[in-house]
Design an enzyme around this catalytic site. Structure first.
Site, PDB file in Angstrom:
ATOM      1  CD  GLU A 152     -42.845   1.287 -13.636  1.00  0.00           C
ATOM      2  OE1 GLU A 152     -42.797   1.349 -14.946  1.00  0.00           O
ATOM      3  OE2 GLU A 152     -42.872   0.388 -13.000  1.00  0.00           O
ATOM      4  CB  SER A 153     -40.660   7.295 -16.570  1.00  0.00           C
ATOM      5  OG  SER A 153     -41.033   8.230 -15.641  1.00  0.00           O
TER       6      SER A 153
END
Length: 445
Positions: free
Chosen positions: A346-347
């Site tokens: 995700e990040s």
């Protein structure tokens, strides 16, 4: 290696939006929202599920004049107010229940119900479980009395522990909160985290609140600065973002903090320039579109404000966030390797990441999904806080696993949305996302 990020489609419960840090071999995708009229027809039917449309509409709505549902009864004459329900000794949990919802139903305090059942805010409850509503809660351990602070001579520091706030730290050491802000270069919006060192003395204990920190001297004098006249609806973070300066620099230049009230007509100094660029010529911190999808202006504006706040705040390093996610997963009964796979995808463990859909932090959770996660764990979660962000993501992963037919479907639900997966099946990009998560999980196994 820096990789682009994408945003999710939607969820049957609140939508989860994400920024995808994909491996080179992974093809990125985006939310299943309506594409621009000029976009080519998608190979598969992609309707906007009602939950996504509702979530975006809710973020864009102005609710200042709406009476909260829980406050309606207080506006009625006493004779017309509904009688409080009788409180049974126990309650059997049904699907969809949360501790906070159960407590509200019987006009009880959520923390009291948690103590009564020896639960924590991160404990997940399940259908069929019996919850005690009456009785005597175990006595909380008595906190030792804080020693009377002595007048410090040399600068001292305090190591932040879980649950600390800057106000509590200042009170514990007998110093004004404004002095703690000044000594540490912080403000009312700063986020602190366990392990962080906070100065609690500046050489002597001030008897009066210290003034707000003055701007740090620049290595060379600037030729001039610009000014900006505040308009209705402006915020400090939106002004900083619009003019391409950091929020902390704007606050320092104007001797204000994040809690300062601003008003239309007030002039602010914009550091670092002789004149202001028009908003259209200033590159925002978060763009309004991604991979052909354009998001509502209110959502993008909120995303830019959150990005500015995170940029101006100290956050854990990527290595520290990795540890936080793994520890949170162990505590909540989720495979640490699976939670780490989501966080990396995700990040890349970046707590400052914010997507155009206003997906926030390491686990890339949008505000409406954060509200759902808050209900799952029984307390209000702040997605800007690194520990709460990890808690929100892990709680959602755990809920998806518990309500999906298999692990692949649960993983797909985090990306595409559980409702969408159940109704339309997995899209091609969702299948690639699932394979990427599973591959990353093996590397953390």
């Amino acid at each position: 290696m820096t990789t682009p990020r994408s945003t999710k489609r939607t969820m049957s419960m609140p939508v989860i939006a994400a920024t995808t840090a994909a491996l080179p071999a992974v093809v990125l995708s985006s939310l299943a929202v309506a594409q621009p009229a000029t976009a080519a027809p998608a190979p598969q039917p992609r309707k906007i599920p009602a939950t996504l449309a509702a979530a975006m509409k809710a973020q864009a709505a102005k609710v200042g004049s709406v009476i909260p549902a829980q406050a309606v009864a207080a506006t009625l004459p006493a004779a017309l107010r509904p009688m409080a329900p009788s409180v049974p000794d126990t309650y059997k949990v049904v699907r969809g229940d949360t501790i906070s919802a159960i407590a509200r139903r019987f006009n009880l305090d959520t923390s009291a119900v948690l103590r009564l059942n020896n639960l924590t805010p991160t404990t997940l409850i399940y259908p069929g479980q019996t919850i005690k509503l009456t009785g005597t809660a175990p006595a909380a351990p008595e906190k030792p009395a804080a020693p009377a602070p002595s007048a410090p001579v040399d600068a001292t520091t305090y190591t932040v522990v879980s649950g600390d706030t800057l106000g509590a730290i200042a009170a514990r050491h007998g110093v004004p909160l404004s002095s703690v802000f000044s000594w540490n270069g912080l403000s009312g919006s700063s986020i602190i985290y366990p392990g962080q060192k906070i100065k609690v003395s500046g050489g002597s204990a001030p008897s009066t609140p210290a003034p707000a920190p003055a701007p740090a001297p620049a290595p060379a004098p600037q030729a001039s600065t610009g000014s900006y006249t505040i308009k209705a609806g402006d915020t400090l973070s939106s002004i900083a973002s619009r003019n391409g300066v950091s929020l902390s620099a704007l606050m320092s230049a104007n001797n204000v903090s994040a809690t300062t009230v601003i008003y239309p007509g007030q002039k602010l100094t914009i550091p670092g320039g002789s004149s202001l660029q028009p908003a259209s010529e200033t590159k925002p911190l978060v763009p309004s579109s991604f991979l052909g999808f354009t998001y509502p202006a209110a959502v993008v504006s909120s995303a830019n404000e959150n990005k500015a706040l995170l940029n101006a705040s100290p956050v854990p390093s990527r290595a520290e966030m990795k540890t936080i996610v793994a520890d949170t997963a162990r505590r909540m009964g989720v495979s640490p390797s699976l939670a780490l796979a989501f966080a990396e995808q995700e990040s890349g463990f970046d707590q400052r990441a914010v997507s155009p859909a206003n997906a926030i932090g390491t686990m890339q959770v949008i505000p409406s999904s954060g509200e759902w996660a808050s209900d799952l764990v029984g307390r209000k979660l702040n997605l800007l806080d690194p520990y709460d962000n990890a808690t929100a993501g892990v709680a959602i992963i755990k809920a998806l696993i518990a309500t999906s037919k298999d692990l692949d479907t649960a993983i797909a639900g985090y990306y595409q949305g559980q409702y969408s997966v159940n109704k339309y099946g997995m899209y091609d990009d969702t299948k690639r996302y699932v394979e990427s998560i599973k591959a990353r999980q093996r590397t953390f196994g």
